[in-house]
Design a protein around this motif. Structure first.
Motif, short mmCIF file in Angstrom:
data_model
loop_
_atom_site.label_atom_id
_atom_site.label_comp_id
_atom_site.label_asym_id
_atom_site.label_seq_id
_atom_site.Cartn_x
_atom_site.Cartn_y
_atom_site.Cartn_z
N LYS A 34 44.56 33.02 25.82
CA LYS A 34 44.34 33.48 27.13
C LYS A 34 45.11 32.88 28.12
CE LYS A 34 40.95 36.40 25.23
NZ LYS A 34 39.71 37.28 24.93
N GLU A 59 43.19 34.12 32.06
CA GLU A 59 43.24 35.26 32.04
C GLU A 59 41.66 35.32 33.55
OE1 GLU A 59 43.56 38.15 28.29
OE2 GLU A 59 41.24 37.89 28.67
N ASP A 60 41.05 34.71 33.06
CA ASP A 60 39.89 35.00 33.87
C ASP A 60 40.67 34.79 35.77
OD1 ASP A 60 40.18 31.86 33.96
OD2 ASP A 60 38.03 31.99 34.08
N GLU A 61 41.70 34.72 35.61
CA GLU A 61 41.95 34.77 36.94
C GLU A 61 42.47 35.25 37.76
OE1 GLU A 61 43.07 29.98 37.79
OE2 GLU A 61 42.72 30.19 36.58
N ARG A 63 44.37 40.02 37.51
CA ARG A 63 43.53 41.25 37.39
C ARG A 63 44.63 42.55 37.36
NH1 ARG A 63 40.37 42.15 42.95
NH2 ARG A 63 42.99 42.17 44.72
#
Length: 139
Positions: A34, A59-61, A63
């Motif tokens: 990811k 991916e967590d950073e 949007r």
């Protein structure tokens, strides 16, 4: 959420002094675990200011790019995103003088005046959907 080559995204900075700001870019590669390579629209490399910065981020950073929301003005204390230092920063409207809106950035204790063209309605990316804060009366 999975992203794909060509997706327009925003990346949240985790660097001191930039926490909470978002920078527009395009996914240019997908990797395992990811992670993605993103080519920024406004950030450039240190050694060549004509070359866009490409960075590998998790991916967590990321949007998706938020949808455009038509606004004719902003209300007192309404959350907005202000475009400054090549990215979008969340603040609250504290006043208006002429065509400028004053935006307070609580996290940094700073208030700055912006023309309407440098502001957008604030949206939150929650549970895979864009969520709008409650609207107030525009002044």
């Amino acid at each position: 959420m999975a992203f794909f080559w060509g997706d327009e995204v925003e990346v949240c900075s985790k660097l001191d002094g930039f926490v909470g700001s978002h920078y527009a870019g395009t996914v240019v590669a997908e990797y395992r675990h990811k992670t993605y390579a993103v080519r920024y629209k406004t950030l450039v490399t240190e050694d060549d200011e004509c070359r866009p910065l490409v960075e590998v981020v998790g991916e967590d950073e990321m949007r998706p790019e938020p949808p455009k929301v038509l606004a004719s003005g902003f209300a007192l204390f309404e959350e907005v995103d202000a475009f400054d230092n090549d990215g979008w920063w969340v603040g609250k409207i504290t006043g208006r003088k002429g065509s400028n809106y004053y935006v307070l950035f609580d996290k940094y204790g700073e208030e700055i005046a912006y023309p309407f063209s440098q502001l957008r309605a604030h949206l939150e990316w929650v549970g895979g959907k864009w969520v709008s804060p409650k609207k107030r009366v525009v002044f």
